[in-house]
Enzyme design. Structure first.
Site, short mmCIF file in Angstrom:
data_model
loop_
_atom_site.label_atom_id
_atom_site.label_comp_id
_atom_site.label_asym_id
_atom_site.label_seq_id
_atom_site.Cartn_x
_atom_site.Cartn_y
_atom_site.Cartn_z
N TYR A 39 3.28 -5.99 17.20
CA TYR A 39 3.73 -5.33 15.90
C TYR A 39 4.23 -4.05 16.57
O TYR A 39 5.19 -3.28 15.64
CB TYR A 39 2.40 -5.00 15.22
CG TYR A 39 2.65 -4.13 13.85
CD1 TYR A 39 3.47 -4.49 12.71
CD2 TYR A 39 2.27 -2.79 13.92
CE1 TYR A 39 3.55 -3.91 11.55
CE2 TYR A 39 2.32 -2.04 12.59
CZ TYR A 39 3.10 -2.61 11.44
OH TYR A 39 3.21 -1.79 10.50
N LYS A 60 8.15 -1.99 15.61
CA LYS A 60 8.28 -0.84 15.14
C LYS A 60 9.01 0.16 15.96
O LYS A 60 9.82 1.23 15.64
CB LYS A 60 6.79 -0.16 14.62
CG LYS A 60 6.09 -0.79 13.55
CD LYS A 60 7.17 -0.90 12.29
CE LYS A 60 6.42 -1.62 11.15
NZ LYS A 60 7.52 -1.24 9.96
N HIS A 84 -7.03 -4.26 7.66
CA HIS A 84 -7.39 -2.99 8.72
C HIS A 84 -8.89 -2.62 8.40
O HIS A 84 -9.65 -3.10 7.52
CB HIS A 84 -6.47 -1.48 8.55
CG HIS A 84 -5.20 -2.19 8.84
ND1 HIS A 84 -4.04 -2.20 7.86
CD2 HIS A 84 -4.49 -2.07 10.17
CE1 HIS A 84 -3.06 -2.51 8.64
NE2 HIS A 84 -3.22 -2.56 10.09
N SER A 117 4.24 2.83 12.69
CA SER A 117 2.84 3.11 12.59
C SER A 117 2.42 3.94 13.84
O SER A 117 3.07 3.93 14.92
CB SER A 117 2.23 1.51 12.85
OG SER A 117 0.80 1.72 13.22
N SER A 118 1.35 4.53 13.92
CA SER A 118 0.93 5.33 15.14
C SER A 118 0.47 4.19 16.36
O SER A 118 0.39 4.78 17.57
CB SER A 118 -0.54 5.95 14.95
OG SER A 118 -1.34 5.12 14.26
N CYS A 119 0.62 3.01 16.19
CA CYS A 119 0.31 2.07 17.12
C CYS A 119 1.60 2.02 18.18
O CYS A 119 1.25 1.36 19.14
CB CYS A 119 0.06 0.54 16.67
SG CYS A 119 1.24 -0.18 15.78
N LEU A 173 0.79 -1.33 0.04
CA LEU A 173 0.23 -0.05 0.07
C LEU A 173 0.78 1.11 0.00
O LEU A 173 0.78 2.17 -0.83
CB LEU A 173 -0.98 -0.07 1.28
CG LEU A 173 -1.65 1.31 1.33
CD1 LEU A 173 -2.77 1.49 0.44
CD2 LEU A 173 -2.31 1.18 2.93
N LEU A 226 9.60 3.61 8.04
CA LEU A 226 8.14 3.86 8.38
C LEU A 226 7.71 3.02 9.28
O LEU A 226 7.40 1.83 9.25
CB LEU A 226 7.50 3.69 6.77
CG LEU A 226 7.67 4.84 5.87
CD1 LEU A 226 6.93 4.06 4.48
CD2 LEU A 226 6.79 6.06 6.28
#
Length: 334
Positions: A158, A162, A201, A129-131, A36, A127
Site C-alpha cells: 500500500y 501511495k 484500522h 498515508s503516513s505509512c 471516510l 491524499l
C-alpha cells in the site's frame, strides 16, 4: 509557473497559480466521496459554500477502469479534484492481500491523475498515508524522510502505491507546471469509517470490540499486540478542514504531513475508548499478534507554517465517533 510544455497530454499553457480562495461555483470532483475522508471533505465543501460538487460511487464508476475514468472526466470536466479514493485496510488485510493493495491503488491513481491531466484539471489534491515513511524513521517524521529507509513490511505494498502517487504529482508539476499537491494524513477516525472485523484500522476495530463487549456483558476484551506502539490520531473532520486549507494556502512539490503533532500508546487509546463506550471489564493483550511500527508521529511544522492546526480533542472526537457508530450500526461498513 509560466510557459508552454508539450507532452503525452498535448500542448498546454502552464497555469500561473497563486494560492487563494477557490471559486465556490466551480465544478469540484471528490473521488471516493462515500469513504471516510471523501465524505468528510464533501461535508466540509458543502459547509464552505461549494455549489457544484460531483461524486460517483464505485458501482457508478470503477476507477480501476481506465476507459471509464477518461470518459467521466471528458463529460464532467471538473476544475478541482480531491483524490481520496483508495483501497484501504488494517494490518491483517494489508498482510493477507498485498497484491490487491498495490494493484488496485496504482490503477486508481494512474487513471484519475492521467485523466485529470488530459482534461485540464487546474487544482488537484492527492491524499496518501503516513505509512509512506520508513518504519524506523526519526520521530517525529518530517516530510524529507520519504524514501530514506525500509518500509513497515505489513503494509509496504500500500505504501509503495501511495509513494508512486506522490511522485506522479511531482512529475506533473515538473512536466506541465500544474499546481497539484499531495497531503499525507496520520491515522484518521470518525463518522464513515470502516468497522469491519477484518478490514478496519486499529481505532474503529477497538470501538467495535468494546461496543460489542458492552452489549454482550463480556468480562474482558482482548486486543492485538502489546499495546506499547505509539500512534497519532486525527479526526476526519479536521482532516477535511486541512485539505481545503492546503488547497487555498499551499503550493509546492513536497507532500504535506497532516496530523496533530501528538501521539498516544495503543494501550492508552484502548483505555479511552473503553471509558467512553462504558466498558468496565478487563483489557487483555495477545502478544503473539504483531504490533506494527513502534511509533509513527508526524512532524506537522510545514502544515502549521501554512496556517493550520488541528482543533478536535481526541477524547471529544472518540466520544462523538462511538455515538455515531451506535446510531448508524445498521447501515455502516461493518
Amino acid at each position: 509557473m509560466s510557459g508552454t510544455q508539450k507532452g503525452a497530454a498535448g500542448e498546454r499553457e502552464n497555469i500561473a497559480f497563486e494560492p487563494g480562495p477557490l471559486e465556490r461555483s466551480a465544478r469540484f470532483y471528490v473521488a471516493g466521496h462515500r469513504g471516510l475522508v471523501g465524505s468528510a471533505i464533501w461535508r466540509r465543501l458543502e459547509a464552505e459554500g461549494f455549489t457544484d460538487l460531483i461524486g460517483r460511487t464505485s458501482s457508478e464508476l470503477d476507477l480501476k477502469n481506465r476507459e471509464a475514468v477518461f470518459a467521466f472526466f471528458a463529460e464532467a470536466k471538473p476544475r478541482y479534484v480531491v483524490l481520496a479514493a483508495a483501497k484501504v485496510g488494517g494490518i491483517l488485510a494489508n498482510s493477507q492481500y498485498p497484491v490487491d493493495f498495490l494493484s488496485d491503488n496504482l490503477r486508481i491513481q494512474v487513471n484519475v491523475l492521467d485523466a485529470a491531466l488530459q482534461h485540464g484539471v487546474e487544482r488537484l489534491l492527492f491524499l496518501g498515508s503516513s505509512c509512506i515513511y520508513p518504519k524506523l524513521a526519526p520521530q517525529p517524521i518530517h516530510e524529507d524522510a520519504l524514501l530514506t529507509g525500509h518500509l513497515e513490511p505489513t503494509n509496504d505494498a500500500y505504501a509503495i502505491a501511495k509513494i508512486a502517487g506522490i511522485l506522479q504529482i511531482q512529475a506533473v508539476r515538473r512536466q506541465y507546471g500544474l499546481p497539484w499537491i499531495s497531503a499525507m494524513p496520520t491515522n484518521l477516525y470518525g463518522p464513515g469509517d470502516n468497522f469491519s472485523p477484518t478490514g478496519s484500522h486499529v481505532l474503529p476495530a477497538l470501538i467495535r470490540r468494546y461496543d460489542e463487549a458492552v452489549k454482550t456483558g463480556a468480562e474482558s476484551v482482548t486486543n492485538w499486540g502489546t499495546g506499547s506502539p505509539r500512534r497519532e490520531f486525527l479526526h476526519v473532520d479536521d482532516m477535511a478542514a486541512a485539505c481545503l486549507h492546503l488547497l487555498e494556502h499551499y503550493d509546492g512539490p513536497e507532500q504535506v504531513n497532516v496530523g496533530t503533532g501528538r501521539d498516544v500508546t495503543i494501550r492508552e487509546i484502548a483505555e479511552t475508548i473503553a471509558r467512553v463506550a462504558g466498558f468496565n471489564g478487563e483489557t487483555k493483550w495477545d502478544t503473539s499478534k504483531p504490533d506494527g511500527t513502534p511509533q509513527k508521529l508526524l512532524d506537522v511544522s510545514k502544515l502549521a507554517a501554512a496556517g493550520w492546526t488541528a482543533g478536535i480533542d481526541l477524547e471529544e472526537g472518540l466520544r462523538s465517533t462511538v455515538k455515531w457508530y451506535r446510531e448508524n450500526l445498521e447501515s455502516i461498513r461493518a
